[in-house]
Design a protein around this motif. Structure first.
Motif, short mmCIF file in Angstrom:
data_model
loop_
_atom_site.label_atom_id
_atom_site.label_comp_id
_atom_site.label_asym_id
_atom_site.label_seq_id
_atom_site.Cartn_x
_atom_site.Cartn_y
_atom_site.Cartn_z
N GLY A 123 -95.54 38.32 74.85
CA GLY A 123 -95.20 39.70 75.18
C GLY A 123 -93.91 40.22 74.59
O GLY A 123 -93.56 41.39 74.80
N VAL A 124 -93.15 39.40 73.87
CA VAL A 124 -91.89 39.88 73.31
C VAL A 124 -91.90 39.76 71.79
O VAL A 124 -92.65 38.97 71.22
CB VAL A 124 -90.67 39.10 73.86
N ARG A 125 -91.05 40.55 71.15
CA ARG A 125 -90.89 40.46 69.70
C ARG A 125 -89.50 39.85 69.41
O ARG A 125 -88.63 39.88 70.28
CB ARG A 125 -90.98 41.86 69.06
N PRO A 126 -89.32 39.33 68.20
CA PRO A 126 -88.01 38.74 67.90
C PRO A 126 -86.92 39.81 67.88
O PRO A 126 -87.18 40.98 67.66
CB PRO A 126 -88.20 38.15 66.49
N PHE A 127 -85.66 39.37 68.10
CA PHE A 127 -84.51 40.26 67.97
C PHE A 127 -84.35 40.63 66.49
O PHE A 127 -84.39 39.76 65.64
CB PHE A 127 -83.23 39.57 68.45
N GLY A 128 -84.12 41.88 66.23
CA GLY A 128 -83.96 42.31 64.83
C GLY A 128 -82.53 42.21 64.37
O GLY A 128 -82.01 43.12 63.73
N ILE A 129 -81.84 41.12 64.70
CA ILE A 129 -80.44 41.01 64.27
C ILE A 129 -80.09 39.60 63.82
O ILE A 129 -80.67 38.62 64.28
CB ILE A 129 -79.44 41.41 65.37
N ALA A 130 -79.13 39.55 62.90
CA ALA A 130 -78.48 38.29 62.55
C ALA A 130 -77.03 38.46 62.96
O ALA A 130 -76.49 39.57 62.93
CB ALA A 130 -78.57 38.05 61.05
N THR A 131 -76.39 37.36 63.37
CA THR A 131 -75.01 37.49 63.84
C THR A 131 -74.09 36.56 63.07
O THR A 131 -74.49 35.50 62.58
CB THR A 131 -74.88 37.13 65.33
N LEU A 132 -72.82 36.98 62.98
CA LEU A 132 -71.75 36.10 62.53
C LEU A 132 -70.80 35.97 63.70
O LEU A 132 -70.29 36.99 64.18
CB LEU A 132 -71.01 36.68 61.31
N VAL A 133 -70.60 34.76 64.19
CA VAL A 133 -69.70 34.54 65.32
C VAL A 133 -68.55 33.66 64.89
O VAL A 133 -68.72 32.73 64.10
CB VAL A 133 -70.39 33.85 66.51
N ALA A 134 -67.36 33.97 65.44
CA ALA A 134 -66.18 33.16 65.13
C ALA A 134 -65.52 32.75 66.43
O ALA A 134 -65.40 33.55 67.37
CB ALA A 134 -65.21 33.96 64.27
N GLY A 135 -65.07 31.50 66.48
CA GLY A 135 -64.41 31.01 67.70
C GLY A 135 -63.84 29.64 67.47
O GLY A 135 -63.89 29.09 66.37
N VAL A 136 -63.28 29.07 68.55
CA VAL A 136 -62.62 27.76 68.45
C VAL A 136 -63.36 26.71 69.25
O VAL A 136 -64.28 27.02 70.00
CB VAL A 136 -61.16 27.86 68.96
N GLY A 137 -62.95 25.49 69.08
CA GLY A 137 -63.46 24.42 69.93
C GLY A 137 -64.55 23.59 69.31
O GLY A 137 -65.07 22.66 69.94
N ALA A 138 -64.91 23.86 68.06
CA ALA A 138 -66.02 23.12 67.47
C ALA A 138 -65.61 21.73 67.02
O ALA A 138 -66.43 20.83 66.92
CB ALA A 138 -66.58 23.90 66.28
N ASP A 139 -64.31 21.57 66.75
CA ASP A 139 -63.83 20.27 66.29
C ASP A 139 -63.04 19.61 67.41
O ASP A 139 -61.99 20.11 67.80
CB ASP A 139 -62.94 20.48 65.05
N ALA A 140 -63.55 18.48 67.89
CA ALA A 140 -62.89 17.81 69.01
C ALA A 140 -61.48 17.35 68.65
O ALA A 140 -60.59 17.30 69.51
CB ALA A 140 -63.73 16.63 69.49
N ASN A 141 -61.28 17.02 67.36
CA ASN A 141 -59.96 16.54 66.95
C ASN A 141 -58.97 17.69 66.74
O ASN A 141 -57.77 17.48 66.68
CB ASN A 141 -60.07 15.75 65.62
N ASP A 142 -59.49 18.90 66.59
CA ASP A 142 -58.64 20.06 66.33
C ASP A 142 -59.21 21.25 67.09
O ASP A 142 -59.82 22.14 66.50
CB ASP A 142 -58.61 20.34 64.81
N PRO A 143 -59.07 21.26 68.42
CA PRO A 143 -59.76 22.24 69.24
C PRO A 143 -59.31 23.68 69.04
O PRO A 143 -60.00 24.59 69.48
CB PRO A 143 -59.48 21.79 70.68
N ASP A 144 -58.17 23.89 68.37
CA ASP A 144 -57.70 25.27 68.20
C ASP A 144 -58.15 25.89 66.88
O ASP A 144 -57.89 27.06 66.63
CB ASP A 144 -56.17 25.30 68.24
#
Lengths: 254, 202
Positions: A123-144
């Motif tokens: 009953g649903v269609r895909p979202f018509g968007i692509a996103t670019l997200v930026a943030g911190v915390g992806a590297d456990a050795n360098d969380p900032d």
């Protein structure tokens, strides 16, 4: 209307046409450029001309998801609003249960998960968007350290050093970025690269661009028009010098 | 009932004081707990009741207020709206699984430029007040506040009334509550005025 009927189904040659059509919707959207540096991520969006009577300030293309996360999208604005609200809620929910901020990795994965669910649900269609997200915390050795992630209507997500979404020229812009990108750039260099890339598709001028920087530790800043103007002037003067030098040497040869 | 929460609204801000004891039945867990939760940049809530409900309730409110700000492009809810949101949460939970908390919510409304204090109890009553107290402390302190509070009083007078109340509790209240934490909210936000024992000390 039955809500158990799937809309996104395979074609005989193995394509999910609805997903591919939604990627076409993304291409119709305005361009977004993301560049990752040593201690920052820059998101730059193309601001398309708006109607005279419309208040430009109410059209936000780079939004905050959380205290330390920003998102820019390309594609259907209304779809983006729904998806952004879902991920904002998830960010607060994560903070409530984990007593810690979600990493950008988690946020991107959640976005992608939702986008994929909408390709495999009745009953649903895909979202018509692509996103670019930026943030911190992806590297456990360098969380900032800030990182850049991209999600698309198919529901995939991955980390990028520099990426372009939206607009008809995304492919050529990506090639431009591949040529010009260097590792561990300073914030100034990242701004230059992002603006240079956007200048290829928009009429020159700070009024057609919106930029946001996410710095180490998650501090964000929306760049003022004057700042963008300065960088544009720098780039344009260098281009002119380059052209003058090329013309002079060409004239000398002939 | 045994937790003390005192609140006074003065011209330009709100003072809230809480005792720092964390106890259940005959056991005293700690004497340095901070029961005044900061909800947003300009609101704080002094809470009495079991520690579980204190934490669950305040964190839930805090995260939802944060979500509102993010979803609405940085618009902050007014103190009155925040208080009503809290009340609504209490009321909805009341007939399902009540939060056994009595609170005093103090905030500085940066738009209206005035300080507001709200009294809320576990039955989801809500009332805007100039001063009040939660728990047994009310029996001792309300009369002091009634006598000394004058409309338009300033920070120093409000703090003096607060200290008088705490002195009265130390002298006449059966339960020993040696440490009090006092916080203030005004145009510059929420900060600590005085603390009996450092909450960070483990």
């Amino acid at each position: 209307m039955s809500y158990d009927r799937a809309i996104t189904v395979f074609s005989p040659d193995g394509h999910l046409l609805q997903v591919e059509y939604s990627m076409e919707a993304v291409r119709r959207g305005s361009t977004v450029v993301g560049v990752q540096g040593a201690d920052c991520v820059v998101l730059a969006v193309e601001k398309r001309a708006i109607a005279k009577l419309q208040d430009a300030r109410t059209i936000r293309k780079i939004v905050s998801i959380d205290d330390r996360t920003i998102l820019a999208f390309a594609g259907l604005t209304a779809d983006a609003r729904v998806l952004i609200n879902k991920v904002r809620l998830e960010a607060q929910s994560y903070r409530l249960t984990m007593e810690d901020a979600p990493s950008i990795d988690y946020t991107a994965r959640f976005l992608a998960k939702i986008q994929q669910q909408y390709t495999q649900q009745g009953g649903v269609r895909p979202f018509g968007i692509a996103t670019l997200v930026a943030g911190v915390g992806a590297d456990a050795n360098d969380p900032d350290k800030p990182f850049l992630y991209q999600t698309d209507p198919a529901g995939t997500h991955s980390r990028w050093k520099a990426q372009v979404i939206g607009g008809r020229n995304a492919k050529s812009l990506r090639e431009f970025l591949e040529k010009q990108y260097a590792a561990n750039m300073t914030e100034q260099q990242c701004l230059r690269l992002a603006i240079q890339a956007l200048m290829e598709v928009v009429d020159s001028g700070a009024k057609t661009m919106e930029l946001c920087v996410l710095r180490r530790g998650g501090k964000k800043e929306m760049l003022k028009e004057s700042m963008i103007e300065n960088v544009i002037k720098e780039i344009e003067s260098e281009q002119q010098e380059g052209q003058a030098a090329a013309a002079a040497s060409a004239g000398g040869e002939s | 009932m045994s937790d003390t929460v005192l609140g006074i609204q003065y011209d330009g801000g709100v003072l809230i004081a809480c005792d720092q004891s964390n106890a259940r039945s005959i056991l005293l867990y700690q004497t340095n707990i901070d029961k005044i939760k900061e909800l947003t940049s300009h609101t704080m809530m002094g809470v009495s009741g079991p520690n579980c409900d204190l934490v669950n309730f305040t964190e839930y409110i805090e995260k939802n207020l944060n979500l509102y700000e993010l979803e609405n492009d940085g618009t902050k809810l007014s103190t009155k709206a925040q208080a009503n949101f809290c009340r609504n949460t209490l009321a909805t939970a009341l007939r399902k699984g009540p939060y056994q908390v009595d609170v005093l919510l103090g905030g500085y409304d940066t738009v209206k430029k005035q300080a507001e204090l709200y009294f809320m109890d576990h039955l989801a009553a809500l009332q805007k007040v100039s001063y009040n107290a939660q728990g047994y402390a009310a029996y001792f302190c309300l009369s002091i506040m009634d006598r000394d509070y004058i409309k338009g009083l300033g920070y120093d007078d409000a703090l003096e009334i607060m200290n008088k109340c705490i002195k009265a509790l130390h002298k006449r209240f059966l339960l020993s509550q040696p440490n009090f934490i006092i916080k203030i909210v005004d145009k510059d936000g929420v900060r600590v005025v005085s603390v009996g024992a450092d909450p960070a000390d483990t």
